[in-house]
Motif scaffolding. Structure first.
Motif, mmCIF file in Angstrom:
data_model
loop_
_atom_site.group_PDB
_atom_site.id
_atom_site.type_symbol
_atom_site.label_atom_id
_atom_site.label_comp_id
_atom_site.label_asym_id
_atom_site.label_seq_id
_atom_site.Cartn_x
_atom_site.Cartn_y
_atom_site.Cartn_z
ATOM 1 N N LEU A 92 -23.886 -10.428 148.775
ATOM 2 C CA LEU A 92 -24.443 -11.089 147.598
ATOM 3 C C LEU A 92 -25.910 -11.402 147.871
ATOM 4 N N ARG A 93 -26.776 -10.919 147.002
ATOM 5 C CA ARG A 93 -28.195 -11.243 147.101
ATOM 6 C C ARG A 93 -28.519 -12.235 145.995
ATOM 7 N N LEU A 94 -29.130 -13.345 146.371
ATOM 8 C CA LEU A 94 -29.354 -14.442 145.438
ATOM 9 C C LEU A 94 -30.736 -14.370 144.798
ATOM 10 N N ARG A 95 -30.848 -15.002 143.617
ATOM 11 C CA ARG A 95 -32.138 -15.078 142.922
ATOM 12 C C ARG A 95 -33.116 -15.956 143.700
ATOM 13 N N PRO A 97 -33.497 -18.542 147.408
ATOM 14 C CA PRO A 97 -32.869 -18.845 148.700
ATOM 15 C C PRO A 97 -31.952 -20.066 148.611
ATOM 16 N N ARG A 98 -30.869 -20.027 149.366
ATOM 17 C CA ARG A 98 -29.921 -21.140 149.440
ATOM 18 C C ARG A 98 -29.705 -21.428 150.924
ATOM 19 N N ARG A 102 -31.246 -15.699 151.458
ATOM 20 C CA ARG A 102 -31.237 -15.046 150.145
ATOM 21 C C ARG A 102 -30.056 -14.088 150.014
ATOM 22 N N SER A 103 -29.351 -13.853 151.129
ATOM 23 C CA SER A 103 -28.276 -12.866 151.119
ATOM 24 C C SER A 103 -27.111 -13.381 151.963
ATOM 25 N N TYR A 104 -25.904 -13.173 151.463
ATOM 26 C CA TYR A 104 -24.694 -13.545 152.197
ATOM 27 C C TYR A 104 -23.748 -12.355 152.195
ATOM 28 N N ILE A 127 -20.549 -19.667 145.210
ATOM 29 C CA ILE A 127 -21.855 -19.367 144.640
ATOM 30 C C ILE A 127 -21.684 -19.049 143.153
ATOM 31 N N PRO A 128 -22.353 -19.832 142.282
ATOM 32 C CA PRO A 128 -22.277 -19.535 140.849
ATOM 33 C C PRO A 128 -22.839 -18.136 140.550
ATOM 34 N N TYR A 129 -22.205 -17.429 139.601
ATOM 35 C CA TYR A 129 -22.681 -16.092 139.230
ATOM 36 C C TYR A 129 -24.140 -16.139 138.791
#
Length: 142
Positions: A92-95, A97-98, A102-104, A127-129
């Motif tokens: 999963l690549r995020l919009r 960073p969390r 940025r990627s899990y 992680i919310p969509y």
């Protein structure tokens, strides 16, 4: 036209013409080219790709279109896609960073209508969509 609007329009057009086709993702390749990932219960072959291209011809007069099967790194874009592959590994690549990432990458362990739960190296995360920029299955890792 925004990519989400294009995907919605494509899905509506295919719903009557090819009701079993699942539109997995629409990607923009530059300003005038689109790549469409589709799936079908019986599989995706060249004839299906050609039919889909023909059904979308009038909508896509302004775009070059590439229709493709999902392949081993299948895009995951909807709650149903994530639910279907519970137990498989995904990236999963995020919009944004969390916790500095940025990627899990990890095993999909749950998928509600609002978020996906993944068992990553750092632990289990929900992680919310809305925070996911891109999701794909990952083959052969781990």
């Amino acid at each position: 036209m925004h990519t989400n609007d294009l995907q919605n329009d494509i899905e509506k057009r295919l719903a009557s013409a090819e009701p079993e086709v699942d539109v997995l993702a629409v990607e923009r390749l530059g300003s005038e080219r689109l790549r469409l990932f589709i799936d079908h219960p019986a599989g995706v072959d060249l004839a299906l790709c050609e039919r889909v291209t023909e059904h979308l011809r009038e909508l896509l007069v302004d775009y070059g279109l590439e229709v493709s099967s999902p392949g081993p790194q299948r895009p995951l874009t909807k709650p149903d896609h994530f639910r279907r592959f519970i137990g498989r590994r995904a990236r999963l690549r995020l919009r944004e960073p969390r916790d500095g990432h940025r990627s899990y990458t990890g095993e999909l362990v749950g998928a509600s209508d609002d978020e996906v739960t993944v068992a990553a190296e750092d632990g289990v995360l929900s992680i919310p969509y809305s925070e996911i920029n891109r999701g794909n299955l990952v083959e052969g890792e781990g």
